[in-house]
Design an enzyme around this catalytic site. Structure first.
Site, PDB file in Angstrom:
ATOM      1  N   ILE A  73     -30.458 -11.130  -8.728  1.00 31.10           N
ATOM      2  CA  ILE A  73     -30.232  -9.370  -8.556  1.00 31.10           C
ATOM      3  C   ILE A  73     -29.178  -9.715  -6.940  1.00 31.10           C
ATOM      4  O   ILE A  73     -30.347 -10.885  -7.002  1.00 31.10           O
ATOM      5  CB  ILE A  73     -30.940  -8.787  -8.565  1.00 31.10           C
ATOM      6  CG1 ILE A  73     -31.457  -7.444  -7.566  1.00 31.10           C
ATOM      7  CG2 ILE A  73     -32.829  -9.863  -8.079  1.00 31.10           C
ATOM      8  CD1 ILE A  73     -32.468  -6.463  -8.019  1.00 31.10           C
ATOM      9  N   ALA A  74     -28.396  -9.055  -6.585  1.00 35.88           N
ATOM     10  CA  ALA A  74     -28.178  -9.245  -4.984  1.00 35.88           C
ATOM     11  C   ALA A  74     -27.762  -7.559  -4.270  1.00 35.88           C
ATOM     12  O   ALA A  74     -27.168  -6.962  -5.120  1.00 35.88           O
ATOM     13  CB  ALA A  74     -26.961 -10.504  -5.113  1.00 35.88           C
ATOM     14  N   GLU A 107     -37.136 -14.951 -10.925  1.00 40.23           N
ATOM     15  CA  GLU A 107     -37.413 -16.573  -9.575  1.00 40.23           C
ATOM     16  C   GLU A 107     -36.789 -15.987  -7.868  1.00 40.23           C
ATOM     17  O   GLU A 107     -35.761 -15.341  -8.217  1.00 40.23           O
ATOM     18  CB  GLU A 107     -37.172 -18.652 -10.037  1.00 40.23           C
ATOM     19  CG  GLU A 107     -37.607 -18.324 -11.156  1.00 40.23           C
ATOM     20  CD  GLU A 107     -36.944 -18.645 -13.364  1.00 40.23           C
ATOM     21  OE1 GLU A 107     -37.826 -18.932 -13.381  1.00 40.23           O
ATOM     22  OE2 GLU A 107     -36.189 -17.618 -12.610  1.00 40.23           O
ATOM     23  N   ASN A 112     -37.704 -16.847   0.747  1.00 41.81           N
ATOM     24  CA  ASN A 112     -36.745 -15.860   1.131  1.00 41.81           C
ATOM     25  C   ASN A 112     -37.921 -13.994   1.168  1.00 41.81           C
ATOM     26  O   ASN A 112     -38.292 -13.421   0.449  1.00 41.81           O
ATOM     27  CB  ASN A 112     -36.031 -15.329  -0.256  1.00 41.81           C
ATOM     28  CG  ASN A 112     -35.123 -14.354  -0.378  1.00 41.81           C
ATOM     29  OD1 ASN A 112     -35.627 -13.491   0.469  1.00 41.81           O
ATOM     30  ND2 ASN A 112     -34.253 -14.292  -1.100  1.00 41.81           N
ATOM     31  N   TYR A 119     -40.300  -7.512  -4.614  1.00 36.38           N
ATOM     32  CA  TYR A 119     -40.991  -8.110  -5.707  1.00 36.38           C
ATOM     33  C   TYR A 119     -42.372  -7.793  -5.611  1.00 36.38           C
ATOM     34  O   TYR A 119     -43.008  -6.809  -6.497  1.00 36.38           O
ATOM     35  CB  TYR A 119     -40.791  -9.656  -6.022  1.00 36.38           C
ATOM     36  CG  TYR A 119     -38.997  -9.484  -6.795  1.00 36.38           C
ATOM     37  CD1 TYR A 119     -38.002  -8.740  -6.394  1.00 36.38           C
ATOM     38  CD2 TYR A 119     -38.895 -11.019  -5.832  1.00 36.38           C
ATOM     39  CE1 TYR A 119     -37.177  -9.142  -6.491  1.00 36.38           C
ATOM     40  CE2 TYR A 119     -37.594 -11.351  -5.988  1.00 36.38           C
ATOM     41  CZ  TYR A 119     -36.484 -10.015  -6.251  1.00 36.38           C
ATOM     42  OH  TYR A 119     -35.581 -10.656  -6.519  1.00 36.38           O
TER      43      TYR A 119
END
Length: 150
Positions: A73-74, A107, A112, A119
């Site tokens: 995901i970005a 993960e 980060n 999350y």
């Protein structure tokens, strides 16, 4: 300008790799990896998010029985801070729920902090550490959320 989400296609891969490379540098997936995911993985679900027809982010997820694994995901660096990561994550969890998934996991690099905060805001919990997951000395937190308990 409202974001729109659509299934990733082969025509999107070049743009996706640009975002991937800028976001993950040493651990970025190759064009070939995305092509394999789109054409040869029956468990894969890949989506893009666009603003004004410009792809600015994406996510990938594997759904196997009652478990979903967010594989990537970005969001393009120029578009961060606009809650697009949250928009993608909400879509991913909703998609997982529509497939009767109980748990979504992922993960994330242990340093980060922006991603970890995102999350956690979605109810993800820590499930352990994967040593050297992103390369030597680059550990990952395993995080998971029960879909029906968030």
């Amino acid at each position: 300008m409202e974001p729109t989400i659509k299934k990733m296609t082969m025509n999107d891969v070049t743009r996706i790799v640009e975002i991937e490379t800028a976001s993950f540098e040493t651990t970025a997936w190759s064009k070939e990896t995305f092509v394999k995911e789109l054409t040869g993985n029956k468990f894969a679900h890949y989506y893009t998010v666009s603003l004004d027809d410009n792809i600015v982010g994406y996510f990938g997820m594997w759904i196997v029985e009652d478990h979903a694994q967010i594989t990537t995901i970005a969001v393009d660096r120029d578009y961060r801070g606009r809650k697009l990561g949250a928009f993608l994550l909400e879509y991913a969890i909703t998609l997982a729920a529509s497939h009767h998934v109980d748990v979504v996991s992922l993960e994330v690099k242990i340093d980060n902090e922006p991603a970890i905060r995102l999350y956690e805001s979605f109810g993800f919990n820590y499930g352990g550490i994967r040593k050297d997951y992103y390369g030597p000395g680059k550990d990952a937190n395993v995080m998971w959320v029960k879909v029906n308990e968030r």
